[in-house]
Design an enzyme around this catalytic site. Structure first.
Site, PDB file in Angstrom:
ATOM      1  N   CYS A 212       0.897  -1.168   0.000  1.00 53.95           N
ATOM      2  CA  CYS A 212       0.000   0.000   0.000  1.00 53.95           C
ATOM      3  C   CYS A 212       0.933   1.215   0.000  1.00 53.95           C
ATOM      4  CB  CYS A 212      -0.876   0.001   1.230  1.00 53.95           C
ATOM      5  SG  CYS A 212      -1.716  -1.569   1.526  1.00 53.95           S
TER       6      CYS A 212
ATOM      7  N   CYS B  53      -1.878   4.297  10.962  1.00 50.96           N
ATOM      8  CA  CYS B  53      -1.753   5.584  11.654  1.00 50.96           C
ATOM      9  C   CYS B  53      -3.017   5.815  12.477  1.00 50.96           C
ATOM     10  CB  CYS B  53      -1.478   6.717  10.671  1.00 50.96           C
ATOM     11  SG  CYS B  53      -2.743   6.904   9.417  1.00 50.96           S
TER      12      CYS B  53
ATOM     13  N   ALA C 116       1.478   4.330  -1.964  1.00 50.83           N
ATOM     14  CA  ALA C 116       1.433   5.761  -2.320  1.00 50.83           C
ATOM     15  C   ALA C 116       1.172   6.629  -1.091  1.00 50.83           C
ATOM     16  CB  ALA C 116       0.327   5.999  -3.344  1.00 50.83           C
ATOM     17  N   PRO C 117       1.742   7.832  -1.047  1.00 48.92           N
ATOM     18  CA  PRO C 117       2.537   8.474  -2.092  1.00 48.92           C
ATOM     19  C   PRO C 117       4.010   8.060  -2.150  1.00 48.92           C
ATOM     20  CG  PRO C 117       2.226   9.976  -0.254  1.00 48.92           C
ATOM     21  CD  PRO C 117       1.442   8.742   0.081  1.00 48.92           C
TER      22      PRO C 117
END
Ligand SMILES: C[S@@+](CC[C@H](N)C(=O)[O-])C[C@H]1O[C@@H](n2cnc3c(N)ncnc32)[C@H](O)[C@@H]1O
Length: 459
Positions: free
Chosen positions: A104, A226, A106-107
């Site tokens: 996963c 997060c 990006a960015p």
């Protein structure tokens, strides 16, 4: 900042107790922290930033704000990243030569760091499910000068059909409810509900089920979010250990800044204390959770023989003609090449006139959405070869002689895509720099630099 949801306040008051929960809510109302990492793949240059406050444990990383217009950023010398978000790649600790998947990606905050850790040796698959975000990932990895990445935009389940038990290490930096980002991205507060937390948990399980298929027996999985939510953190790690035969590995936790995982918020597995929690109260940065798990060596290979016969092993024919080689050499011989691209005559391939050194060999029946594979050296045009922007970003890894350094005024002109006058007597392709930060290619003819800064990047 929007008010914190009542259910969120109740939940964390119950989990943390009133005093700690109030400290958390207060920290969420404070300003978020900015930081940046320095790119070890580039030649060392003097930065215009203070570099006075280091991020604990992370090499070459400092607190401070950078702008997308700074030559440091345009040249891929620094990457702006939330400080706690630097830890998943730090804990992954890729070794040159390893095969790494950033599922996963990006960015590209973590992929850029993993690319630097690999030092051009081994293989990085940087995948991002959203195509628009995958394009930003490609720009960031290109600017960073990474030579050995395949960039794809695929669903994890589809990748797992091609890369069965392939990777030494996998990072799943999962999409999550983002509670740890509330003060950086207040929109996340409006999005939050306990139902959303459970939705994210389900999605994380699906992504991880595909990730596990791609990990070698004995390989390592780094899982990060997060968010503070135990449902997406400790409870996911407990599910991983019970479902797939993982062992939780210890992380270097300095308790001054980093809390440990909480067994009591999951199934009381004491090993959950080996996982790491970052709270905004501890002053590193925003909220983050990281776990490192090792897959059992004796795990059974459940894949079919067809999927094991991966489609990326066969080496296609090198399609360069003698005259192509001559055209390319005419340009490349003017620059100091890095070891990874030195043998370009042997390793490069041509696809629709684009000349590139692949990070991995793919066949035409590989039905993956590939945005980039390795280093694009440039494009063959009628009787000439035009070097590509990625090559300039890679060449910045060595001290180059054929460089024209611009004035401040001309720096902006270059970023706008304008032609620039120069006193230089060189003719042909040169690297263009500002304050010694390499920005891209130019081509001089009669004291005029023709601009090769890519149209899509111009400001
Ligand atoms: C936390 S972000 C990744 C940040 C990135 N690792 C970095 O450091 O820059 C999570 C990413 O997962 C992607 N994503 C969302 N749904 C997904 C899914 N079902 N499978 C894989 N990735 C998904 C999102 O588009 C998003 O880019």
């Amino acid at each position: 900042m929007p008010k914190l949801p009542e259910d969120f306040i109740k939940k964390y008051t119950k989990l943390l107790g009133k005093q700690k929960a109030d400290q958390l809510f207060n920290a969420i109302s404070e300003n978020s922290k900015n930081a940046y990492r320095i790119n070890s793949l580039k030649e060392k240059q003097t930065l215009s930033y203070a570099q006075s406050e280091k991020i604990p444990l992370i090499p070459d990383a400092y607190y401070g704000k950078i702008s997308g217009k700074d030559p440091e950023w345009v040249s891929g010398t620094v990457y702006s990243q939330e400080p706690a978000a630097m830890f998943p790649a730090f804990f992954l600790d890729a070794q040159p030569g390893e095969k790494i998947l950033d599922l996963c990606a990006a960015p590209g905050g973590k992929s850029t760091e993993i690319g630097a850790q690999l030092k051009g040796q081994g293989f990085l698959l940087a995948n991002e499910i959203s195509l628009s975000r995958a394009k930003i990932l490609r720009e960031n990895l290109e600017r960073w000068g990474v030579t050995n990445a395949l960039i794809t935009s695929e669903k994890p389940e589809k990748l797992s059909k091609y890369f069965s038990q392939y990777f030494d290490k996998i990072l799943v930096d999962a999409p999550c409810s983002g509670e740890g980002m509330f003060r950086k991205d207040p929109q996340a507060i409006e999005y939050w509900s306990q139902d959303y937390v459970i939705f994210c948990q389900q999605r994380q399980k699906e992504i991880l089920s595909a990730a596990v298929q791609m990990l070698k027996p004995g390989g390592e999985l780094i899982y990060s979010t997060c968010t503070f939510a135990p449902e997406e953190n400790e409870q996911i790690v407990s599910w991983l250990t019970k479902t797939f035969g993982f062992t939780i590995m210890p992380l270097k936790i300095n308790e001054q800044y980093i809390d440990h995982g909480h067994p009591e918020w999951s199934d009381n597995n004491i090993d959950l204390v080996k996982t790491a929690r970052f709270w905004p109260t501890a002053n590193i940065g925003e909220g983050q959770y990281v776990a490192k798990l090792r897959l059992d060596e004796k795990i059974k290979d459940q894949t079919t023989s067809t999927s094991k016969r991966s489609k990326h092993r066969k080496k296609p024919r090198n399609a360069l003609t003698k005259s192509d080689i001559h055209l390319i050499a005419n340009v490349l011989d003017n620059f100091k090449l890095l070891p990874e691209i030195e043998n370009w005559q042997v390793n490069c391939q041509v696809h629709n006139n684009h000349v590139f050194i692949p990070a991995i060999n793919t066949n035409s029946d590989t039905h993956l959405k590939i945005l980039a594979n390795g280093v694009e050296l440039g494009i063959l045009k009628k009787n000439r070869f035009e070097p590509g922007h990625q090559l300039a970003m890679v060449l910045a890894g060595r001290k180059q002689n054929r460089v024209v350094d611009l004035s401040s005024n001309n720096y902006l002109k270059y970023l706008h895509g304008e032609t620039i006058k120069t006193d230089s007597d060189i003719n042909g392709f040169i690297l263009v720099s500002f304050k010694n930060f390499i920005l891209g290619f130019g081509k001089i003819s009669n004291h005029i630099i023709k601009n090769y800064y890519p149209k899509g990047l111009r400001i």
